[in-house]
Enzyme design. Sequence first.
Site, PDB file in Angstrom:
ATOM      1  N   LYS A   1       2.037  -3.523   7.196  1.00 34.69           N
ATOM      2  CA  LYS A   1       2.321  -3.633   5.818  1.00 34.69           C
ATOM      3  C   LYS A   1       3.436  -3.299   5.246  1.00 34.69           C
ATOM      4  O   LYS A   1       4.151  -4.030   4.183  1.00 34.69           O
ATOM      5  CB  LYS A   1       1.089  -2.735   5.215  1.00 34.69           C
ATOM      6  CG  LYS A   1      -0.204  -3.305   5.108  1.00 34.69           C
ATOM      7  CD  LYS A   1      -0.512  -4.557   4.626  1.00 34.69           C
ATOM      8  CE  LYS A   1      -0.352  -4.639   2.842  1.00 34.69           C
ATOM      9  NZ  LYS A   1      -0.853  -5.946   2.662  1.00 34.69           N
TER      10      LYS A   1
ATOM     11  N   TYR B   1      -1.442  -0.300  11.290  1.00 34.18           N
ATOM     12  CA  TYR B   1      -1.730  -0.982  10.000  1.00 34.18           C
ATOM     13  C   TYR B   1      -0.636  -0.737   8.923  1.00 34.18           C
ATOM     14  O   TYR B   1      -0.107  -1.786   8.465  1.00 34.18           O
ATOM     15  CB  TYR B   1      -3.027  -0.452   9.285  1.00 34.18           C
ATOM     16  CG  TYR B   1      -3.336  -0.632   7.656  1.00 34.18           C
ATOM     17  CD1 TYR B   1      -3.353  -2.050   7.462  1.00 34.18           C
ATOM     18  CD2 TYR B   1      -3.204   0.333   6.889  1.00 34.18           C
ATOM     19  CE1 TYR B   1      -3.503  -2.161   6.315  1.00 34.18           C
ATOM     20  CE2 TYR B   1      -3.010   0.040   5.398  1.00 34.18           C
ATOM     21  CZ  TYR B   1      -3.204  -1.194   4.957  1.00 34.18           C
ATOM     22  OH  TYR B   1      -3.391  -1.628   3.857  1.00 34.18           O
TER      23      TYR B   1
ATOM     24  N   THR C   1       0.716  -1.176   0.071  1.00 32.62           N
ATOM     25  CA  THR C   1       0.124  -0.058   0.000  1.00 32.62           C
ATOM     26  C   THR C   1       0.865   1.267   0.075  1.00 32.62           C
ATOM     27  O   THR C   1       1.836   1.279   0.528  1.00 32.62           O
ATOM     28  CB  THR C   1      -0.931   0.115   1.298  1.00 32.62           C
ATOM     29  OG1 THR C   1      -1.562   1.373   1.313  1.00 32.62           O
ATOM     30  CG2 THR C   1      -0.073  -0.388   2.397  1.00 32.62           C
ATOM     31  N   ASP C   2       0.467   2.348  -0.689  1.00 30.26           N
ATOM     32  CA  ASP C   2       1.017   3.643  -0.291  1.00 30.26           C
ATOM     33  C   ASP C   2       1.326   3.963   1.057  1.00 30.26           C
ATOM     34  O   ASP C   2       2.225   4.905   1.239  1.00 30.26           O
ATOM     35  CB  ASP C   2       0.221   4.681  -1.296  1.00 30.26           C
ATOM     36  CG  ASP C   2      -1.162   5.098  -0.919  1.00 30.26           C
ATOM     37  OD1 ASP C   2      -1.651   4.358  -0.088  1.00 30.26           O
ATOM     38  OD2 ASP C   2      -1.843   5.855  -1.404  1.00 30.26           O
ATOM     39  N   GLU C   3       0.400   3.580   1.789  1.00 30.46           N
ATOM     40  CA  GLU C   3       0.556   4.075   3.410  1.00 30.46           C
ATOM     41  C   GLU C   3       1.880   3.866   3.973  1.00 30.46           C
ATOM     42  O   GLU C   3       2.173   4.396   4.981  1.00 30.46           O
ATOM     43  CB  GLU C   3      -0.576   3.674   4.204  1.00 30.46           C
ATOM     44  CG  GLU C   3      -1.928   3.986   3.793  1.00 30.46           C
ATOM     45  CD  GLU C   3      -3.065   3.839   4.756  1.00 30.46           C
ATOM     46  OE1 GLU C   3      -2.825   3.597   5.764  1.00 30.46           O
ATOM     47  OE2 GLU C   3      -4.172   3.895   4.190  1.00 30.46           O
TER      48      GLU C   3
END
Length: 332
Positions: free
Chosen positions: A153, A149, A125-127
């Site tokens: 990731k 989260y 994810t970009d996060e």
Amino acid sequence: MKLLVTGGLGFIGSNFIRLILKKYPDYKVVNLDIQNYAGNPNNLKDVEDNPQYGFIKGDICDEKLVEDIFSTEKPDALVHFAAASHVDRSILGPQEFVRTNVLGTQVLLDAARHHKIGRFVHIGTDEEYGSIQQGSFRETDPLNPSSPYSSSKAAASLLALSYFNTFHLPVIVTRSSNNFGCNQYPEKVIPLFITNLIEGKKVPLYGDGFNVRDWLYVLDNCKAIDEVLHKGKEGEIYNVGGDNEFSNIELTKLLLKFLEKDASYIEYVKDRPGHDRRYSLDCSKIKEKLNWQPKFEFNYGIYLTADWYRKNEWWWKPLKSGEYLEYYKKQY
Ligand code: DAU
């Protein structure tokens, strides 16, 4: 080709499986999914009887089960979607995020290594990059995640890449921006706001509403993953974004317009702790190297999504009760 897909009953995974079954009639897909609150059998009801498709209910952290699946199914490639994915839930309870996202990924990586899998596509994810005020993150930028989260990731994608470096496992990582489309669980902002408005309820906008996200229609992401699976380079990372950056207030106003409601339906609520201000990806690598482009225009994607939720109350109404309400009571 035989594909093992993890988390295929979830939002992105189910859209991906449907695309693969349609595009490659000679492929077989085995879907390993724990079938928890977001892993919904209704997401793949239409393919349940397709002879190309098989389903195994189980946990990616279950070493024995994963080992058995690799021994009996002998997949050629794995696409790993399974993850605990909602930021607010990770703030309420981080443990499940570390367990599924980090330990689950390690179990799959080890099984894939022992069985010499041909390709391991890990969905990130970009996060993982964290927030950026100006400019956009490239694949070479360091990771700086903020939430339990996104940290889990980031740990998972680094672990996956370490198996390429250490064991020559053919790993490829994608990092995508915020997906939207049909079959997304109504805890994420777009389906939550659409379904609240259909129900005549207000929409809870966090903080000042000026946090920015980049929106990617789910089918565009699935097509990117398909390209990466077939043409991506081992050991590489590919950013996947929609070129659609909007603040949450802009997004909310658009949703109000589509659902024919006015601004009185906005309720400003307490901000999410550690709320990242802006995500932004530089996607020139996947565009140049794999010739991928997002195709869905944002307003059209929102139109399709709102229309789908309007026509499929049978799908989402039961989800907004029981466990869902317990979660919302805890949150607000
Ligand atoms: O960026 C990719 C990520 O997008 C994925 O990796 C995550 O799995 C996915 O959950 C999503 O994370 P976000 O936190 O960006 O998505 P969410 O839909 O929860 O929130 C989007 C924005 O809307 C965020 O700035 C918070 C805000 N928001 C969200 C909810 C649920 C609200 O203002 N009100 C809400 O009720």
